[in-house]
Design a protein around this motif. Structure first.
Motif, PDB file in Angstrom:
ATOM      1  N   CYS A 272       0.830  -1.417  -0.261  1.00 28.65           N
ATOM      2  CA  CYS A 272      -0.072   0.477   0.099  1.00 28.65           C
ATOM      3  C   CYS A 272       1.019   1.213  -0.109  1.00 28.65           C
ATOM      4  O   CYS A 272       1.904   0.994   0.004  1.00 28.65           O
ATOM      5  CB  CYS A 272      -0.788  -0.212   0.978  1.00 28.65           C
ATOM      6  SG  CYS A 272       0.278   0.262   2.990  1.00 28.65           S
ATOM      7  N   GLY A 273       0.119   2.398  -0.146  1.00 30.34           N
ATOM      8  CA  GLY A 273       1.046   3.587   0.081  1.00 30.34           C
ATOM      9  C   GLY A 273       1.553   4.122  -1.224  1.00 30.34           C
ATOM     10  O   GLY A 273       1.315   5.544  -1.606  1.00 30.34           O
ATOM     11  N   GLY A 274       0.750   3.846  -2.494  1.00 26.34           N
ATOM     12  CA  GLY A 274       0.596   4.560  -3.917  1.00 26.34           C
ATOM     13  C   GLY A 274      -0.863   5.212  -4.127  1.00 26.34           C
ATOM     14  O   GLY A 274      -0.776   5.393  -2.650  1.00 26.34           O
ATOM     15  N   GLY A 275      -0.518   6.271  -5.115  1.00 27.60           N
ATOM     16  CA  GLY A 275      -1.491   7.033  -5.354  1.00 27.60           C
ATOM     17  C   GLY A 275      -1.028   7.783  -6.470  1.00 27.60           C
ATOM     18  O   GLY A 275      -0.299   7.708  -7.102  1.00 27.60           O
ATOM     19  N   LEU A 276      -1.806   8.635  -6.498  1.00 28.24           N
ATOM     20  CA  LEU A 276      -1.119  10.360  -7.067  1.00 28.24           C
ATOM     21  C   LEU A 276      -0.322  11.633  -6.335  1.00 28.24           C
ATOM     22  O   LEU A 276      -0.018  11.611  -5.876  1.00 28.24           O
ATOM     23  CB  LEU A 276      -2.709  10.825  -7.994  1.00 28.24           C
ATOM     24  CG  LEU A 276      -2.020  12.142  -9.012  1.00 28.24           C
ATOM     25  CD1 LEU A 276      -1.161  11.458 -10.599  1.00 28.24           C
ATOM     26  CD2 LEU A 276      -2.758  12.647  -9.312  1.00 28.24           C
TER      27      LEU A 276
ATOM     28  N   ARG B 229       8.772  -6.076 -16.201  1.00 29.57           N
ATOM     29  CA  ARG B 229       8.917  -6.116 -14.459  1.00 29.57           C
ATOM     30  C   ARG B 229      10.193  -5.437 -14.485  1.00 29.57           C
ATOM     31  O   ARG B 229      11.074  -6.235 -15.222  1.00 29.57           O
ATOM     32  CB  ARG B 229       8.553  -6.895 -13.640  1.00 29.57           C
ATOM     33  CG  ARG B 229       8.214  -7.141 -12.112  1.00 29.57           C
ATOM     34  CD  ARG B 229       8.339  -8.272 -11.761  1.00 29.57           C
ATOM     35  NE  ARG B 229       8.933  -9.404 -12.341  1.00 29.57           N
ATOM     36  CZ  ARG B 229       8.748 -11.063 -11.747  1.00 29.57           C
ATOM     37  NH1 ARG B 229       7.519 -11.388 -11.608  1.00 29.57           N
ATOM     38  NH2 ARG B 229       9.186 -11.099 -12.142  1.00 29.57           N
ATOM     39  N   GLU B 230      10.640  -4.977 -13.329  1.00 27.95           N
ATOM     40  CA  GLU B 230      11.976  -4.217 -13.354  1.00 27.95           C
ATOM     41  C   GLU B 230      12.640  -4.071 -11.747  1.00 27.95           C
ATOM     42  O   GLU B 230      11.490  -3.961 -10.726  1.00 27.95           O
ATOM     43  CB  GLU B 230      11.578  -2.738 -13.848  1.00 27.95           C
ATOM     44  CG  GLU B 230      13.018  -1.793 -13.491  1.00 27.95           C
ATOM     45  CD  GLU B 230      13.302  -0.194 -13.534  1.00 27.95           C
ATOM     46  OE1 GLU B 230      14.939   0.085 -13.329  1.00 27.95           O
ATOM     47  OE2 GLU B 230      12.132   0.362 -13.992  1.00 27.95           O
ATOM     48  N   PHE B 231      13.390  -4.555 -11.447  1.00 28.89           N
ATOM     49  CA  PHE B 231      14.063  -4.728  -9.829  1.00 28.89           C
ATOM     50  C   PHE B 231      13.848  -3.743  -9.421  1.00 28.89           C
ATOM     51  O   PHE B 231      14.734  -2.520  -9.791  1.00 28.89           O
ATOM     52  CB  PHE B 231      15.323  -5.805 -10.251  1.00 28.89           C
ATOM     53  CG  PHE B 231      15.818  -5.718  -8.906  1.00 28.89           C
ATOM     54  CD1 PHE B 231      17.306  -4.459  -9.082  1.00 28.89           C
ATOM     55  CD2 PHE B 231      15.572  -6.185  -7.608  1.00 28.89           C
ATOM     56  CE1 PHE B 231      17.630  -4.563  -7.520  1.00 28.89           C
ATOM     57  CE2 PHE B 231      16.110  -6.208  -6.419  1.00 28.89           C
ATOM     58  CZ  PHE B 231      16.843  -5.469  -6.599  1.00 28.89           C
ATOM     59  N   VAL B 232      13.358  -3.297  -8.248  1.00 28.07           N
ATOM     60  CA  VAL B 232      13.263  -2.090  -7.748  1.00 28.07           C
ATOM     61  C   VAL B 232      14.777  -1.709  -6.766  1.00 28.07           C
ATOM     62  O   VAL B 232      15.502  -1.326  -6.575  1.00 28.07           O
ATOM     63  CB  VAL B 232      12.182  -0.965  -7.042  1.00 28.07           C
ATOM     64  CG1 VAL B 232      12.534  -0.113  -6.149  1.00 28.07           C
ATOM     65  CG2 VAL B 232      11.539  -1.247  -8.503  1.00 28.07           C
TER      66      VAL B 232
ATOM     67  N   ALA C  84       3.927   3.273 -11.511  1.00 29.94           N
ATOM     68  CA  ALA C  84       4.219   1.947 -12.634  1.00 29.94           C
ATOM     69  C   ALA C  84       3.569   1.364 -11.319  1.00 29.94           C
ATOM     70  O   ALA C  84       3.054   2.105 -10.359  1.00 29.94           O
ATOM     71  CB  ALA C  84       6.201   1.228 -11.801  1.00 29.94           C
ATOM     72  N   VAL C  85       3.539   0.093 -11.535  1.00 29.38           N
ATOM     73  CA  VAL C  85       2.373  -0.269 -10.415  1.00 29.38           C
ATOM     74  C   VAL C  85       3.782  -1.245  -9.045  1.00 29.38           C
ATOM     75  O   VAL C  85       4.598  -2.068 -10.193  1.00 29.38           O
ATOM     76  CB  VAL C  85       1.341  -2.278 -10.799  1.00 29.38           C
ATOM     77  CG1 VAL C  85       1.680  -2.822  -9.803  1.00 29.38           C
ATOM     78  CG2 VAL C  85       0.370  -1.225 -11.514  1.00 29.38           C
TER      79      VAL C  85
ATOM     80  N   GLY D 103       0.319  -5.591  -5.315  1.00 30.35           N
ATOM     81  CA  GLY D 103       1.028  -4.334  -6.260  1.00 30.35           C
ATOM     82  C   GLY D 103       0.290  -3.528  -6.010  1.00 30.35           C
ATOM     83  O   GLY D 103      -1.494  -3.042  -5.351  1.00 30.35           O
ATOM     84  N   THR D 104       0.794  -1.854  -5.558  1.00 27.64           N
ATOM     85  CA  THR D 104      -0.007  -0.628  -5.302  1.00 27.64           C
ATOM     86  C   THR D 104       0.736   0.189  -6.978  1.00 27.64           C
ATOM     87  O   THR D 104       1.700   0.721  -6.742  1.00 27.64           O
ATOM     88  CB  THR D 104       0.422  -0.232  -4.406  1.00 27.64           C
ATOM     89  OG1 THR D 104      -0.168   1.054  -3.462  1.00 27.64           O
ATOM     90  CG2 THR D 104       1.825   0.431  -3.652  1.00 27.64           C
ATOM     91  N   LEU D 105      -0.645   1.050  -6.954  1.00 29.33           N
ATOM     92  CA  LEU D 105      -0.377   1.725  -8.244  1.00 29.33           C
ATOM     93  C   LEU D 105       0.858   3.127  -7.501  1.00 29.33           C
ATOM     94  O   LEU D 105       0.301   4.377  -7.111  1.00 29.33           O
ATOM     95  CB  LEU D 105      -1.369   2.706  -9.204  1.00 29.33           C
ATOM     96  CG  LEU D 105      -1.324   3.073 -10.258  1.00 29.33           C
ATOM     97  CD1 LEU D 105      -0.202   2.489 -11.308  1.00 29.33           C
ATOM     98  CD2 LEU D 105      -2.612   2.972 -10.994  1.00 29.33           C
ATOM     99  N   VAL D 106       1.767   3.474  -8.693  1.00 31.16           N
ATOM    100  CA  VAL D 106       2.423   4.945  -8.191  1.00 31.16           C
ATOM    101  C   VAL D 106       2.409   5.617  -9.506  1.00 31.16           C
ATOM    102  O   VAL D 106       2.293   5.340 -10.613  1.00 31.16           O
ATOM    103  CB  VAL D 106       3.475   4.690  -7.409  1.00 31.16           C
ATOM    104  CG1 VAL D 106       3.972   6.170  -7.167  1.00 31.16           C
ATOM    105  CG2 VAL D 106       3.558   4.057  -6.209  1.00 31.16           C
ATOM    106  N   THR D 107       1.418   6.674  -9.053  1.00 32.46           N
ATOM    107  CA  THR D 107       1.407   8.017 -10.943  1.00 32.46           C
ATOM    108  C   THR D 107       1.937   8.777 -10.296  1.00 32.46           C
ATOM    109  O   THR D 107       1.511   9.980  -9.365  1.00 32.46           O
ATOM    110  CB  THR D 107      -0.060   7.950 -11.071  1.00 32.46           C
ATOM    111  OG1 THR D 107      -0.481   6.693 -11.316  1.00 32.46           O
ATOM    112  CG2 THR D 107      -0.061   8.971 -12.764  1.00 32.46           C
TER     113      THR D 107
END
Length: 123
Positions: A6-10, A44-47, A91-92, A116-120
């Motif tokens: 969690c913690g994603g968003g715009l 998919r990309e390693f972070v 990304a998600v 997954g959490t979406l970050v825009t």
């Protein structure tokens, strides 16, 4: 047994959100953990990844110096502090866990992936 991110968003470019990944159903204190992301239409990309003890971390080149991975084993939670966000960070974001460090870094985890959490990131 699940990982809940969690913690994603715009977020505006330059923002500093923090993602969390809460583990439930079992303790992940002996597991290496990591974050991956997948942007629309891309692989998919390693972070980032962190050892079970937190004494070693590893970052993908695109986030090195901007993101920080950490964990709180007492809370069974993984974090990703994101700084200096760019639109290309949109990304998600997924969290993952495995007893083997190399599997986490390579993304070759079979069992434990968060939803997954979406970050825009807006410019």
């Amino acid at each position: 047994v699940q990982l809940q991110a969690c913690g994603g968003g715009l977020v505006q470019a330059g923002g500093t959100p923090r993602l969390s990944c809460a583990a439930s159903g079992r303790s992940f204190s002996s597991y290496a953990m990591g974050w991956f992301r997948q942007a629309p239409g891309k692989e998919r990309e390693f972070v980032a990844a962190i050892t079970w003890s937190g004494d070693r971390t590893w970052y993908g080149d695109s986030v090195k110096g901007r993101f920080t991975i950490s964990r709180d084993n007492a809370k069974n939670t993984l974090y990703l502090q994101m700084n200096s966000l760019k639109p290309e960070d949109t990304a998600v974001y997924y969290c993952t866990a495995d007893r083997t460090w190399a599997k986490v870094v390579a993304g070759l985890v079979d069992d434990f992936w968060g939803q997954g959490t979406l970050v825009t990131v807006s410019s």
